[in-house]
Scaffold this motif. Structure first.
Motif, PDB file in Angstrom:
ATOM      1  N   GLY A  41      13.095  70.508  -4.501  1.00  0.00           N
ATOM      2  CA  GLY A  41      13.293  69.133  -4.046  1.00  0.00           C
ATOM      3  C   GLY A  41      13.994  69.066  -2.707  1.00  0.00           C
ATOM      4  N   THR A  42      14.970  69.947  -2.486  1.00  0.00           N
ATOM      5  CA  THR A  42      15.683  69.975  -1.214  1.00  0.00           C
ATOM      6  C   THR A  42      14.756  70.383  -0.078  1.00  0.00           C
ATOM      7  OG1 THR A  42      17.710  70.550  -2.374  1.00  0.00           O
ATOM      8  CG2 THR A  42      17.667  70.946  -0.007  1.00  0.00           C
ATOM      9  N   VAL A  43      13.933  71.383  -0.326  1.00  0.00           N
ATOM     10  CA  VAL A  43      12.983  71.827   0.697  1.00  0.00           C
ATOM     11  C   VAL A  43      11.996  70.715   1.030  1.00  0.00           C
ATOM     12  CG1 VAL A  43      11.081  73.439   1.145  1.00  0.00           C
ATOM     13  CG2 VAL A  43      13.219  74.276   0.204  1.00  0.00           C
ATOM     14  N   LEU A  44      11.485  70.041   0.020  1.00  0.00           N
ATOM     15  CA  LEU A  44      10.547  68.941   0.265  1.00  0.00           C
ATOM     16  C   LEU A  44      11.215  67.787   1.000  1.00  0.00           C
ATOM     17  CD1 LEU A  44       8.537  68.885  -3.079  1.00  0.00           C
ATOM     18  CD2 LEU A  44       7.785  69.713  -0.845  1.00  0.00           C
ATOM     19  N   LEU A  45      12.449  67.491   0.673  1.00  0.00           N
ATOM     20  CA  LEU A  45      13.179  66.433   1.381  1.00  0.00           C
ATOM     21  C   LEU A  45      13.386  66.795   2.847  1.00  0.00           C
ATOM     22  CD1 LEU A  45      14.772  63.745   1.248  1.00  0.00           C
ATOM     23  CD2 LEU A  45      16.786  65.128   0.747  1.00  0.00           C
ATOM     24  N   LEU A  46      13.752  68.045   3.114  1.00  0.00           N
ATOM     25  CA  LEU A  46      13.940  68.472   4.504  1.00  0.00           C
ATOM     26  C   LEU A  46      12.638  68.425   5.282  1.00  0.00           C
ATOM     27  CD1 LEU A  46      16.466  71.404   4.082  1.00  0.00           C
ATOM     28  CD2 LEU A  46      16.890  69.159   5.062  1.00  0.00           C
ATOM     29  N   LEU A  47      11.540  68.808   4.654  1.00  0.00           N
ATOM     30  CA  LEU A  47      10.237  68.717   5.323  1.00  0.00           C
ATOM     31  C   LEU A  47       9.874  67.266   5.626  1.00  0.00           C
ATOM     32  CD1 LEU A  47       8.092  71.365   3.431  1.00  0.00           C
ATOM     33  CD2 LEU A  47       8.762  71.398   5.830  1.00  0.00           C
ATOM     34  N   LEU A  48      10.153  66.389   4.690  1.00  0.00           N
ATOM     35  CA  LEU A  48       9.882  64.966   4.911  1.00  0.00           C
ATOM     36  C   LEU A  48      10.720  64.417   6.056  1.00  0.00           C
ATOM     37  CD1 LEU A  48       8.512  62.329   3.899  1.00  0.00           C
ATOM     38  CD2 LEU A  48      10.533  62.008   2.487  1.00  0.00           C
ATOM     39  N   LEU A  49      12.000  64.779   6.084  1.00  0.00           N
ATOM     40  CA  LEU A  49      12.869  64.309   7.166  1.00  0.00           C
ATOM     41  C   LEU A  49      12.442  64.879   8.514  1.00  0.00           C
ATOM     42  CD1 LEU A  49      16.366  64.477   5.457  1.00  0.00           C
ATOM     43  CD2 LEU A  49      15.049  62.438   6.043  1.00  0.00           C
ATOM     44  N   ALA A  50      12.001  66.128   8.546  1.00  0.00           N
ATOM     45  CA  ALA A  50      11.532  66.722   9.794  1.00  0.00           C
ATOM     46  C   ALA A  50      10.274  66.024  10.285  1.00  0.00           C
ATOM     47  CB  ALA A  50      11.274  68.206   9.592  1.00  0.00           C
ATOM     48  N   CYS A  51       9.367  65.710   9.382  1.00  0.00           N
ATOM     49  CA  CYS A  51       8.148  64.994   9.780  1.00  0.00           C
ATOM     50  C   CYS A  51       8.475  63.592  10.287  1.00  0.00           C
ATOM     51  CB  CYS A  51       7.179  64.916   8.607  1.00  0.00           C
ATOM     52  SG  CYS A  51       6.440  66.498   8.196  1.00  0.00           S
ATOM     53  N   LEU A  52       9.379  62.917   9.602  1.00  0.00           N
ATOM     54  CA  LEU A  52       9.771  61.585  10.061  1.00  0.00           C
ATOM     55  C   LEU A  52      10.424  61.645  11.434  1.00  0.00           C
ATOM     56  CD1 LEU A  52      11.175  59.934   6.818  1.00  0.00           C
ATOM     57  CD2 LEU A  52       9.121  59.305   8.074  1.00  0.00           C
ATOM     58  N   HIS A  53      11.251  62.657  11.653  1.00  0.00           N
ATOM     59  CA  HIS A  53      11.915  62.795  12.942  1.00  0.00           C
ATOM     60  C   HIS A  53      10.896  63.057  14.046  1.00  0.00           C
ATOM     61  CE1 HIS A  53      14.982  63.723  15.852  1.00  0.00           C
ATOM     62  NE2 HIS A  53      14.358  64.854  16.137  1.00  0.00           N
ATOM     63  N   CYS A  54       9.943  63.930  13.774  1.00  0.00           N
ATOM     64  CA  CYS A  54       8.937  64.247  14.791  1.00  0.00           C
ATOM     65  C   CYS A  54       8.037  63.049  15.081  1.00  0.00           C
ATOM     66  CB  CYS A  54       8.084  65.428  14.338  1.00  0.00           C
ATOM     67  SG  CYS A  54       8.974  66.982  14.336  1.00  0.00           S
ATOM     68  N   CYS A  55       7.632  62.348  14.049  1.00  0.00           N
ATOM     69  CA  CYS A  55       6.682  61.247  14.226  1.00  0.00           C
ATOM     70  C   CYS A  55       7.336  59.989  14.789  1.00  0.00           C
ATOM     71  CB  CYS A  55       6.021  60.916  12.895  1.00  0.00           C
ATOM     72  SG  CYS A  55       4.997  62.244  12.266  1.00  0.00           S
ATOM     73  N   CYS A  56       8.502  59.651  14.307  1.00  0.00           N
ATOM     74  CA  CYS A  56       9.105  58.367  14.662  1.00  0.00           C
ATOM     75  C   CYS A  56      10.082  58.456  15.830  1.00  0.00           C
ATOM     76  CB  CYS A  56       9.837  57.790  13.455  1.00  0.00           C
ATOM     77  SG  CYS A  56       8.739  57.494  12.061  1.00  0.00           S
ATOM     78  N   CYS A  57      10.929  59.456  15.829  1.00  0.00           N
ATOM     79  CA  CYS A  57      12.016  59.491  16.797  1.00  0.00           C
ATOM     80  C   CYS A  57      11.650  60.199  18.092  1.00  0.00           C
ATOM     81  CB  CYS A  57      13.229  60.183  16.182  1.00  0.00           C
ATOM     82  SG  CYS A  57      13.834  59.355  14.711  1.00  0.00           S
ATOM     83  N   TYR A  58      10.632  61.021  18.085  1.00  0.00           N
ATOM     84  CA  TYR A  58      10.303  61.792  19.283  1.00  0.00           C
ATOM     85  C   TYR A  58       9.836  60.890  20.416  1.00  0.00           C
ATOM     86  CZ  TYR A  58       8.072  65.161  22.362  1.00  0.00           C
ATOM     87  OH  TYR A  58       7.713  65.906  23.446  1.00  0.00           O
ATOM     88  N   ARG A  59       9.005  59.924  20.096  1.00  0.00           N
ATOM     89  CA  ARG A  59       8.469  59.034  21.144  1.00  0.00           C
ATOM     90  C   ARG A  59       9.570  58.189  21.780  1.00  0.00           C
ATOM     91  NH1 ARG A  59       3.841  57.233  17.208  1.00  0.00           N
ATOM     92  NH2 ARG A  59       2.558  59.104  17.307  1.00  0.00           N
ATOM     93  N   SER A  60      10.447  57.623  20.959  1.00  0.00           N
ATOM     94  CA  SER A  60      11.485  56.745  21.507  1.00  0.00           C
ATOM     95  C   SER A  60      12.526  57.543  22.285  1.00  0.00           C
ATOM     96  CB  SER A  60      12.144  55.944  20.393  1.00  0.00           C
ATOM     97  OG  SER A  60      12.807  56.811  19.505  1.00  0.00           O
ATOM     98  N   SER A  61      12.887  58.738  21.813  1.00  0.00           N
ATOM     99  CA  SER A  61      13.888  59.519  22.543  1.00  0.00           C
ATOM    100  C   SER A  61      13.306  60.064  23.838  1.00  0.00           C
ATOM    101  CB  SER A  61      14.409  60.656  21.674  1.00  0.00           C
ATOM    102  OG  SER A  61      13.391  61.593  21.426  1.00  0.00           O
ATOM    103  N   ARG A  62      12.022  60.367  23.848  1.00  0.00           N
ATOM    104  CA  ARG A  62      11.380  60.880  25.062  1.00  0.00           C
ATOM    105  C   ARG A  62      11.329  59.802  26.134  1.00  0.00           C
ATOM    106  NH1 ARG A  62       5.243  63.137  25.606  1.00  0.00           N
ATOM    107  NH2 ARG A  62       5.425  63.814  27.757  1.00  0.00           N
ATOM    108  N   SER A  63      10.998  58.582  25.749  1.00  0.00           N
ATOM    109  CA  SER A  63      10.924  57.504  26.732  1.00  0.00           C
ATOM    110  C   SER A  63      12.323  57.160  27.260  1.00  0.00           C
ATOM    111  CB  SER A  63      10.250  56.274  26.130  1.00  0.00           C
ATOM    112  OG  SER A  63      11.000  55.787  25.037  1.00  0.00           O
ATOM    113  N   GLN A  64      13.345  57.274  26.428  1.00  0.00           N
ATOM    114  CA  GLN A  64      14.713  57.014  26.885  1.00  0.00           C
ATOM    115  C   GLN A  64      15.166  58.080  27.880  1.00  0.00           C
ATOM    116  OE1 GLN A  64      17.041  56.803  23.350  1.00  0.00           O
ATOM    117  NE2 GLN A  64      16.387  54.727  22.829  1.00  0.00           N
ATOM    118  N   LYS A  65      14.792  59.340  27.641  1.00  0.00           N
ATOM    119  CA  LYS A  65      15.179  60.407  28.560  1.00  0.00           C
ATOM    120  C   LYS A  65      14.522  60.220  29.921  1.00  0.00           C
ATOM    121  CE  LYS A  65      16.046  63.948  25.109  1.00  0.00           C
ATOM    122  NZ  LYS A  65      15.583  65.209  24.514  1.00  0.00           N
ATOM    123  N   VAL A  66      13.272  59.795  29.937  1.00  0.00           N
ATOM    124  CA  VAL A  66      12.572  59.582  31.194  1.00  0.00           C
ATOM    125  C   VAL A  66      13.221  58.447  31.966  1.00  0.00           C
ATOM    126  CG1 VAL A  66      10.374  58.855  32.193  1.00  0.00           C
ATOM    127  CG2 VAL A  66      10.406  60.536  30.345  1.00  0.00           C
TER     128      VAL A  66
END
Length: 83
Positions: A41-66
């Motif tokens: 369950g811990t491994v699956l939760l970490l995978l879910l959080l990593a996917c959410l971070h990559c999909c949701c937060c990557y675009r917004s943080s990239r545009s803020q850095k630019v």
């Protein structure tokens, strides 16, 4: 033929455990199974959080850095490095 008898005896053993409603022979078996499920369950939760971070937060943080590089450059110019 020998493999078939061995498979049949293993199947009967597993079905006997299922019929007796006692899948685990000791409390250690139960504890090990629960620990395994927690790990899984811990491994699956970490995978879910990593996917959410990559999909949701990557675009917004990239545009803020630019934007921050273009609008407000950070740091100090080192004049000693210029010729």
């Amino acid at each position: 033929m020998d493999n078939l008898k061995e498979l049949e005896s293993t199947a009967e053993e597993v079905l006997g455990k299922l019929r007796s409603h006692r899948l685990f022979q000791s409390t250690w078996d139960t504890a090990a199974f629960i620990i395994f499920l927690l790990f899984l369950g811990t491994v699956l939760l970490l995978l879910l959080l990593a996917c959410l971070h990559c999909c949701c937060c990557y675009r917004s943080s990239r545009s803020q850095k630019v934007r921050t590089k273009q609008v407000n450059p950070m740091g100090v110019n080192n004049l000693a490095l210029e010729p």
